[in-house]
Design an enzyme around this catalytic site. Structure first.
Site, PDB file in Angstrom:
ATOM      1  CD  GLU A  82      41.548  25.495  48.131  1.00 59.47           C
ATOM      2  OE1 GLU A  82      42.223  26.527  47.987  1.00 59.47           O
ATOM      3  OE2 GLU A  82      41.923  24.374  47.743  1.00 59.47           O
ATOM      4  CG  ASP A 137      29.030  34.179  52.698  1.00 52.55           C
ATOM      5  OD1 ASP A 137      29.780  35.115  52.971  1.00 52.55           O
ATOM      6  OD2 ASP A 137      28.637  33.351  53.533  1.00 52.55           O
ATOM      7  CG  ASP A 159      42.111  39.520  54.609  1.00 50.78           C
ATOM      8  OD1 ASP A 159      42.770  39.860  55.616  1.00 50.78           O
ATOM      9  OD2 ASP A 159      41.789  40.305  53.707  1.00 50.78           O
ATOM     10  CE  LYS A 189      45.595  48.639  59.780  1.00 49.18           C
ATOM     11  NZ  LYS A 189      44.987  49.859  59.189  1.00 49.18           N
ATOM     12  CG  ASP A 202      51.481  34.292  54.389  1.00 48.31           C
ATOM     13  OD1 ASP A 202      50.318  34.460  54.818  1.00 48.31           O
ATOM     14  OD2 ASP A 202      51.949  34.970  53.456  1.00 48.31           O
ATOM     15  CB  THR A 232      51.511  29.043  46.136  1.00 40.86           C
ATOM     16  OG1 THR A 232      52.076  29.694  47.292  1.00 40.86           O
ATOM     17  CG2 THR A 232      50.270  28.271  46.563  1.00 40.86           C
ATOM     18  CG  PHE A 279      52.602  34.281  48.116  1.00 45.00           C
ATOM     19  CD1 PHE A 279      52.890  35.633  48.161  1.00 45.00           C
ATOM     20  CD2 PHE A 279      52.214  33.647  49.284  1.00 45.00           C
ATOM     21  CE1 PHE A 279      52.801  36.339  49.344  1.00 45.00           C
ATOM     22  CE2 PHE A 279      52.121  34.336  50.473  1.00 45.00           C
ATOM     23  CZ  PHE A 279      52.415  35.691  50.503  1.00 45.00           C
ATOM     24  CD  GLU A 280      53.677  27.364  50.867  1.00 50.59           C
ATOM     25  OE1 GLU A 280      53.928  26.615  51.816  1.00 50.59           O
ATOM     26  OE2 GLU A 280      52.747  27.162  50.070  1.00 50.59           O
TER      27      GLU A 280
END
Length: 238
Positions: free
Chosen positions: A68, A120, A143, A147, A179, A216, A218-219
Site C-alpha cells: 500500500e 518515498d 492527494d 488545481k 473521492d 473509512t 471519512f468515506e
C-alpha cells in the site's frame, strides 16, 4: 489524504527527481506515536536501502504480498492485515506520525503480517521491491492536487504505472480509490492507455468497492452527504 511521494512528474508523466526534501515530512509525533516507533519499529519497520528485499526473509514465510502506497494513519491497512492473515502487507508512508500511529495500532493488536517503510514510495518501488513480486498494489485516496497547475504532482502518471506493472506479478492488481471525480477520470484515462493492464470493470470504468477495502469513517460521512468514491482495479496481464 497522503502525498505518498516527494516526486514530481512532467506533462508526459515522466518521473523527475525529488523536488522537496524528505525531511520536511517528519511531522510532530505524539507521545504515543513516538513510543510505538520505539517499541515496534525493530520488528515491523523496514529500513530503506537501494537493494531488493526478500519477502520470504522479511516475513518468515512464503505468501502473496500486498503493498500500500501512502497509508495515512494506517487504520485501514491494519484492518486489512488483520482480516487477511494469509497475506503479507507492506505499507509505505512519508509522514512519520502516520507511521507511528500505524505501528502502534498494529503492534498493540498483535499483527504479524505487516511491515512498514518510512520513505518515498517511488524510491521504494524502484529499488527495494523485486520485479514481478506483488499480488496487489493499493493507492487509496492520494492527494488529488486538484488545481490544474498541480496535476503534474499526481502520482498516477504513465511512467509510474509502468513501474508498478514491473513490480506486479502477472495477474496482480493495481487498486486505486479516490473521492475526487476529476482524479478518478484522470486515473481511468492513464490506466486505460497503459500497456499490459486490463480493467477489471465490466463497463471498462469503475468497480464497486471490494470487500477487502475497509469503509473509512471519512468515506462513511461523505456517503451520507452524497459524496462519491471511485474504485479502479487494473490487472497486469502481460
Amino acid at each position: 489524504m497522503s502525498e505518498v511521494t516527494t516526486a514530481e512528474f512532467n506533462e508526459d508523466g515522466v518521473y523527475l527527481r525529488k523536488v522537496r526534501s524528505f525531511v520536511l515530512r517528519e511531522g510532530r509525533l505524539t507521545t504515543g506515536q513516538a513510543k510505538a516507533l520505539e517499541s515496534f519499529w525493530p520488528t515491523m519497520g523496514l529500513d530503506y536501502s537501494p537493494q531488493a528485499i526478500n519477502f520470504t526473509e522479511v516475513f518468515g514465510r512464503e505468501a502473496d504480498t500486498v503493498l500500500e502506497i501512502g497509508f495515512g494513519m494506517g487504520a485501514s491497512l491494519v484492518e486489512m492485515a488483520a482480516n487477511a492473515p494469509e497475506l503479507n502487507f507492506i505499507g509505505v508512508e512519508v509522514h512519520k506520525p502516520g507511521v507511528g500511529a500505524c505501528l502502534g495500532e498494529a503492534g498493540n493488536a498483535g499483527i504479524s503480517n505487516l511491515r512498514v517503510y518510512h520513505h518515498d514510495a517511488v524510491e521504494v518501488l524502484e529499488n527495494a521491491i523485486p520485479d514481478s513480486s506483488l499480488a496487489r498494489v493499493q493507492l487509496f485516496f492520494p492527494d488529488p492536487w486538484h488545481k490544474k497547475r498541480h496535476h503534474k504532482r499526481r502520482i498516477v502518471q504513465p511512467e509510474f504505472v509502468e513501474l508498478l506493472r514491473r513490480k506486479l506479478k502477472i495477474g496482480g492488481v493495481f487498486h486505486m480509490a479516490t473521492d475526487w471525480e476529476n482524479y478518478a477520470e484522470h486515473m481511468l484515462e492513464v490506466m486505460s492507455a497503459a500497456p499490459g493492464y486490463q480493467n477489471q470493470s465490466d463497463t471498462q470504468t469503475y468497480v464497486p468497492r471490494p470487500d477487502h477495502r475497509p469503509l473509512t469513517k471519512f468515506e462513511n460521512r461523505g456517503q451520507r452527504l452524497g459524496h462519491g468514491v471511485w474504485d479502479l482495479m487494473f490487472e497486469r496481464v502481460e
